[in-house]
Design an enzyme around this catalytic site. Structure first.
Site, short mmCIF file in Angstrom:
data_model
loop_
_atom_site.label_atom_id
_atom_site.label_comp_id
_atom_site.label_asym_id
_atom_site.label_seq_id
_atom_site.Cartn_x
_atom_site.Cartn_y
_atom_site.Cartn_z
N HIS A 161 0.81 -1.22 0.00
CA HIS A 161 0.00 0.00 0.00
C HIS A 161 0.84 1.27 0.00
CE1 HIS A 161 -3.39 -2.60 1.87
NE2 HIS A 161 -3.34 -2.73 0.56
N CYS A 196 2.02 25.55 -12.25
CA CYS A 196 0.66 25.23 -12.76
C CYS A 196 -0.32 24.90 -11.64
CB CYS A 196 0.74 24.05 -13.74
SG CYS A 196 1.10 22.48 -12.92
N GLY A 231 -1.02 -9.41 12.73
CA GLY A 231 -1.51 -8.06 13.03
C GLY A 231 -2.39 -7.46 11.98
N SER A 258 -6.56 -7.40 10.47
CA SER A 258 -7.96 -7.83 10.66
C SER A 258 -8.43 -8.65 9.47
CB SER A 258 -8.86 -6.60 10.84
OG SER A 258 -8.72 -5.74 9.72
C1 BV8 Z 1 -8.57 -2.26 -4.92
C2 BV8 Z 1 -3.04 2.94 2.64
C3 BV8 Z 1 -9.45 -2.45 -7.04
C4 BV8 Z 1 -3.72 4.26 2.85
C5 BV8 Z 1 -4.80 1.24 2.81
C6 BV8 Z 1 -12.34 -7.46 -3.10
C7 BV8 Z 1 -11.29 -7.49 -3.98
C8 BV8 Z 1 -10.59 -6.33 -4.28
C9 BV8 Z 1 -10.97 -5.13 -3.67
C10 BV8 Z 1 -12.03 -5.10 -2.81
C11 BV8 Z 1 -12.70 -6.26 -2.52
N1 BV8 Z 1 -13.69 -5.94 -1.65
C12 BV8 Z 1 -13.63 -4.62 -1.37
C13 BV8 Z 1 -12.64 -4.08 -2.07
C14 BV8 Z 1 -12.26 -2.67 -2.04
C15 BV8 Z 1 -11.25 -2.33 -0.97
C16 BV8 Z 1 -11.43 -3.10 0.30
O1 BV8 Z 1 -10.79 -4.10 0.54
N2 BV8 Z 1 -12.33 -2.61 1.13
C17 BV8 Z 1 -12.55 -3.25 2.42
C18 BV8 Z 1 -12.56 -2.20 3.51
C19 BV8 Z 1 -13.84 -4.02 2.34
N3 BV8 Z 1 -9.93 -2.56 -1.49
C20 BV8 Z 1 -9.35 -1.57 -2.20
O2 BV8 Z 1 -9.90 -0.52 -2.48
C21 BV8 Z 1 -7.94 -1.83 -2.68
N4 BV8 Z 1 -7.91 -1.54 -4.08
O3 BV8 Z 1 -9.15 -3.26 -4.63
O4 BV8 Z 1 -8.58 -1.77 -6.18
C22 BV8 Z 1 -9.24 -1.94 -8.36
C23 BV8 Z 1 -9.16 -2.84 -9.39
C24 BV8 Z 1 -9.01 -2.37 -10.64
C25 BV8 Z 1 -8.88 -1.00 -10.88
C26 BV8 Z 1 -8.94 -0.10 -9.84
C27 BV8 Z 1 -9.13 -0.57 -8.56
C28 BV8 Z 1 -6.95 -0.89 -2.04
C29 BV8 Z 1 -6.90 -1.11 -0.56
C30 BV8 Z 1 -5.74 -0.30 0.04
C31 BV8 Z 1 -6.30 0.80 0.92
N5 BV8 Z 1 -5.19 1.49 1.58
N6 BV8 Z 1 -3.76 1.88 3.36
C32 BV8 Z 1 -3.52 4.77 4.26
O5 BV8 Z 1 -2.93 4.06 5.11
O6 BV8 Z 1 -3.97 5.90 4.50
S1 BV8 Z 1 -5.60 0.04 3.68
C33 BV8 Z 1 -5.34 0.24 5.37
O7 BV8 Z 1 -6.27 -0.62 6.06
C34 BV8 Z 1 -4.03 -0.29 5.86
O8 BV8 Z 1 -2.97 -0.04 5.00
C35 BV8 Z 1 -4.25 -1.75 6.00
O9 BV8 Z 1 -3.83 -2.41 4.86
C36 BV8 Z 1 -5.71 -1.90 5.94
C37 BV8 Z 1 -6.20 -2.97 6.82
O10 BV8 Z 1 -5.96 -2.68 8.13
P1 BV8 Z 1 -5.14 -3.71 9.04
O11 BV8 Z 1 -3.71 -3.61 8.70
O12 BV8 Z 1 -5.73 -5.07 9.03
O13 BV8 Z 1 -5.41 -2.99 10.40
P2 BV8 Z 1 -6.75 -3.01 11.24
O14 BV8 Z 1 -6.74 -1.77 12.05
O15 BV8 Z 1 -7.92 -3.34 10.38
O16 BV8 Z 1 -6.52 -4.28 12.15
C38 BV8 Z 1 -5.40 -4.29 13.04
C39 BV8 Z 1 -5.28 -5.69 13.55
O17 BV8 Z 1 -4.16 -5.74 14.43
C40 BV8 Z 1 -6.47 -6.16 14.37
O18 BV8 Z 1 -6.84 -7.46 13.94
C41 BV8 Z 1 -5.95 -6.20 15.80
O19 BV8 Z 1 -6.53 -7.24 16.56
C42 BV8 Z 1 -4.50 -6.50 15.56
N7 BV8 Z 1 -3.58 -6.10 16.63
C43 BV8 Z 1 -3.70 -5.06 17.50
N8 BV8 Z 1 -2.60 -5.04 18.32
C44 BV8 Z 1 -1.80 -6.07 17.94
C45 BV8 Z 1 -2.41 -6.74 16.87
N9 BV8 Z 1 -1.86 -7.81 16.27
C46 BV8 Z 1 -0.67 -8.24 16.74
N10 BV8 Z 1 -0.01 -7.64 17.76
C47 BV8 Z 1 -0.55 -6.57 18.38
N11 BV8 Z 1 0.09 -5.98 19.40
#
Ligand code: BV8
Length: 238
Positions: free
Chosen positions: A118, A150, A187, A189
């Site tokens: 990402h 620009c 780490g 979700s």
């Molecule tokens: C795309 C950068 C398509 C920006 C981020 C199916 C297939 C393809 C796409 C989709 C699909 N379904 C839906 C989609 C669209 C979308 C998507 O997935 N939406 C979700 C919300 C449903 N995906 C996209 O849009 C992607 N692009 O598919 O393009 C396309 C195709 C053709 C042409 C054009 C387009 C792009 C997705 C990238 C988004 N950018 N980040 C920024 O950071 O500002 S995503 C962002 O959230 C993060 O980078 C990270 O990747 C993401 C997920 O978060 P996590 O890392 O899992 O973190 P989270 O907070 O959720 O969870 C933390 C975890 O840690 C928890 O489980 C917790 O229990 C745990 N934890 C806590 N403490 C600890 C721990 N674990 C271990 N130790 C600890 N101490």
């Protein structure tokens, strides 16, 4: 269960590792979904991390990234980041590190060849195709910085929702998943695709490391309920 996973690691020719925001939690970086503390609590990151949101209100989105950049500048890699880097250095070619994180902490811990799906929050790029006049070094400071000639805007060089992941990086990550003997999913979700899909296409055994249930637990051969900075050093020491 830790003993069993250590045996799998010992026997694996090629280990793929997929990390998410939880990897950096013990460094003090709030995870992506609970990152909305204080000033930003009222915004949903999935709304802000989009091209549409940026075009609608460039300074609000730019300031959100400036806020996160400021937070990340003050933290250090943790024992989990360091354990992954040290393992790869001791076992050249046996580990491919794939991260969803944009905080650069794996790279700062010494991991090489990180597949950053990402992007990197510390980098900028032009929002629209740059013209000859658009040069980083002459951009006017601002929220966001703009081309002095620009007016084209700079944006963070991260992958927003709805944007394609960098093709070569994603292909390398898919290759690593499809050829590994073991995948550690640490780490995350497991909600965001196509990153989370890597754990579903892994050729090898899948091990989830997370203190909470995740959207990938059903795909796991083993789930270790614990924190990255505590469990990874135990799992990866020789
Ligand atoms: C795309 C950068 C398509 C920006 C981020 C199916 C297939 C393809 C796409 C989709 C699909 N379904 C839906 C989609 C669209 C979308 C998507 O997935 N939406 C979700 C919300 C449903 N995906 C996209 O849009 C992607 N692009 O598919 O393009 C396309 C195709 C053709 C042409 C054009 C387009 C792009 C997705 C990238 C988004 N950018 N980040 C920024 O950071 O500002 S995503 C962002 O959230 C993060 O980078 C990270 O990747 C993401 C997920 O978060 P996590 O890392 O899992 O973190 P989270 O907070 O959720 O969870 C933390 C975890 O840690 C928890 O489980 C917790 O229990 C745990 N934890 C806590 N403490 C600890 C721990 N674990 C271990 N130790 C600890 N101490």
């Amino acid at each position: 269960m830790i003993g069993q996973v250590r045996e799998w690691i010992h026997g694996a020719r090629h280990i793929a590792v997929l990390t998410g925001a939880g990897m950096s939690a013990e460094s003090g970086v709030p995870t992506f979904r609970d990152a909305q503390t204080g000033l930003w609590a009222q915004f949903d990151p999935q709304q802000l991390a989009t091209e549409e949101a940026f075009r609608a209100d460039p300074s609000r989105v730019w300031d959100w990234y400036a806020f996160r950049r400021g937070m990340i500048a003050k933290v250090e890699p943790n024992a989990g980041h360091r354990a992954l880097a040290a393992f790869a250095q001791r076992h050249p070619g046996r580990m491919t590190l794939i991260t969803q994180n944009v905080d650069g902490l794996h790279q700062r811990a010494g991991s090489a060849g990180v597949l950053a799906l990402h992007g990197n929050i510390a980098e900028d790029k032009w929002l629209d195709r740059p013209k000859a006049c658009c040069r980083f070094e002459t951009a006017l400071p601002g929220s966001p910085p703009r081309c002095a000639r620009c007016g084209s805007m700079l944006r963070p060089d991260v992958v927003w929702f709805g944007e394609m992941l960098p093709v070569a990086v994603l292909a390398a990550a898919q290759e690593a998943a499809q050829t590994c003997d073991l995948m550690l999913v640490v780490g995350t979700s497991g909600v965001v695709y196509p990153a989370a899909g890597l754990a579903r296409t892994a050729a090898g055994k899948v091990v989830v490391v997370n203190p909470e249930p995740t959207g990938l637990d059903d795909a796991a051969d083993a789930v270790l309920r614990g924190k990255a900075a505590q469990l990874l050093p135990q799992l990866l020491e020789d």
